[in-house]
Write an enzyme that holds these catalytic residues in place. Structure first.
Site, PDB file in Angstrom:
ATOM      1  N   ILE A 106       0.872  -1.162   0.000  1.00 47.84           N
ATOM      2  CA  ILE A 106       0.000   0.000   0.000  1.00 47.84           C
ATOM      3  C   ILE A 106       0.911   1.214   0.000  1.00 47.84           C
ATOM      4  O   ILE A 106       2.047   1.154   0.492  1.00 47.84           O
ATOM      5  CB  ILE A 106      -0.971   0.017   1.208  1.00 47.84           C
ATOM      6  CG1 ILE A 106      -0.228  -0.057   2.530  1.00 47.84           C
ATOM      7  CG2 ILE A 106      -1.981  -1.104   1.090  1.00 47.84           C
ATOM      8  CD1 ILE A 106      -1.131   0.084   3.745  1.00 47.84           C
ATOM      9  N   PHE A 108       1.334   5.535   0.561  1.00 49.36           N
ATOM     10  CA  PHE A 108       0.822   6.771   1.130  1.00 49.36           C
ATOM     11  C   PHE A 108       1.546   7.955   0.507  1.00 49.36           C
ATOM     12  O   PHE A 108       2.782   7.959   0.429  1.00 49.36           O
ATOM     13  CB  PHE A 108       1.030   6.803   2.650  1.00 49.36           C
ATOM     14  CG  PHE A 108       0.233   5.766   3.375  1.00 49.36           C
ATOM     15  CD1 PHE A 108      -1.087   5.995   3.716  1.00 49.36           C
ATOM     16  CD2 PHE A 108       0.798   4.547   3.702  1.00 49.36           C
ATOM     17  CE1 PHE A 108      -1.829   5.028   4.389  1.00 49.36           C
ATOM     18  CE2 PHE A 108       0.069   3.576   4.372  1.00 49.36           C
ATOM     19  CZ  PHE A 108      -1.248   3.817   4.712  1.00 49.36           C
ATOM     20  N   ILE A 153       4.963  -1.316   2.789  1.00 48.73           N
ATOM     21  CA  ILE A 153       4.367   0.016   2.785  1.00 48.73           C
ATOM     22  C   ILE A 153       5.296   0.918   1.993  1.00 48.73           C
ATOM     23  O   ILE A 153       6.515   0.859   2.139  1.00 48.73           O
ATOM     24  CB  ILE A 153       4.193   0.553   4.219  1.00 48.73           C
ATOM     25  CG1 ILE A 153       3.209  -0.333   4.980  1.00 48.73           C
ATOM     26  CG2 ILE A 153       3.720   2.009   4.196  1.00 48.73           C
ATOM     27  CD1 ILE A 153       3.115  -0.038   6.444  1.00 48.73           C
ATOM     28  N   GLU A 154       4.713   1.747   1.145  1.00 45.51           N
ATOM     29  CA  GLU A 154       5.472   2.740   0.384  1.00 45.51           C
ATOM     30  C   GLU A 154       5.037   4.123   0.833  1.00 45.51           C
ATOM     31  O   GLU A 154       3.860   4.375   1.047  1.00 45.51           O
ATOM     32  CB  GLU A 154       5.199   2.598  -1.114  1.00 45.51           C
ATOM     33  CG  GLU A 154       5.815   3.707  -1.950  1.00 45.51           C
ATOM     34  CD  GLU A 154       5.375   3.700  -3.406  1.00 45.51           C
ATOM     35  OE1 GLU A 154       5.848   4.558  -4.154  1.00 45.51           O
ATOM     36  OE2 GLU A 154       4.543   2.840  -3.795  1.00 45.51           O
ATOM     37  N   ILE A 155       5.996   5.016   0.961  1.00 50.05           N
ATOM     38  CA  ILE A 155       5.741   6.430   1.183  1.00 50.05           C
ATOM     39  C   ILE A 155       6.338   7.139  -0.030  1.00 50.05           C
ATOM     40  O   ILE A 155       7.485   6.869  -0.404  1.00 50.05           O
ATOM     41  CB  ILE A 155       6.435   6.946   2.480  1.00 50.05           C
ATOM     42  CG1 ILE A 155       6.034   6.112   3.691  1.00 50.05           C
ATOM     43  CG2 ILE A 155       6.155   8.429   2.673  1.00 50.05           C
ATOM     44  CD1 ILE A 155       4.600   6.219   4.110  1.00 50.05           C
TER      45      ILE A 155
END
Length: 171
Positions: A106, A108, A153-155
């Site tokens: 996912i 953000f 998780i990707e930022i």
């Protein structure tokens, strides 16, 4: 469109005209937005702590009819639903030791990548940093890391990717 996308289209024998035909006769969708992402957890408590402390989510009330161990969190216009895994269920797509941007994840949107990177360092969270699209003059910075259950998780600061570049291939 990046070279990868062009390659994908040519691999499947599709040019711009064929791609635009994909959207013909597709009725308007009554969808409004992504509502939530649901994750199985080894420990709901550990995952709540992670999503609150690392990503700034807020625990919200769940409907009382949900009689299983879990938690609902919300922020940034999206919910994260955490569900306690039962027994020896496996996480098929989670390898806690591998950081691969091609894994399921996912993402953000972030307005201050430096602050987010400092937070990951301060919390001693292993992460991968990369920048893509530099040659097109609109670099996109990305940070990849795992939650306590090994989910990616990707930022990113994906707003650097012009919407006109995106729309050109969607329409």
């Amino acid at each position: 469109m990046g070279e990868e996308g062009k390659d994908l289209l040519s691999e499947h024998g599709k040019g711009e005209k064929e791609v635009s035909q994909i959207y013909e006769n597709v009725p308007p969708m009554p969808l409004m937005a992504l509502n939530h992402v649901s994750r199985l957890c080894k420990s709901v408590k550990a995952s709540v702590e992670f999503y609150v402390k690392v990503l700034g989510f807020v625990v919200i009330e769940r409907p009382p009819s949900l009689d299983f161990n879990g938690a609902w969190l919300f922020n940034y216009g999206i919910g994260v639903h955490l569900v306690q895994k039962q027994g020896d269920e496996q996480f098929p797509d989670a390898d806690p030791n591998r950081l691969d941007p091609m894994d399921n994840h996912i993402s953000f949107q972030c307005e201050d990548m430096n602050a987010m990177e400092r937070r990951l360092k301060d919390m001693k969270i292993k992460y991968m940093k990369r920048t893509i699209n530099e040659e097109e003059g609109a670099p996109i910075d990305q940070l990849f890391f795992k939650d306590p259950d090994g989910f990616m998780i990707e930022i990113c600061n994906c707003e650097n990717w012009s919407s006109s570049q995106l729309v050109r291939w969607v329409v």
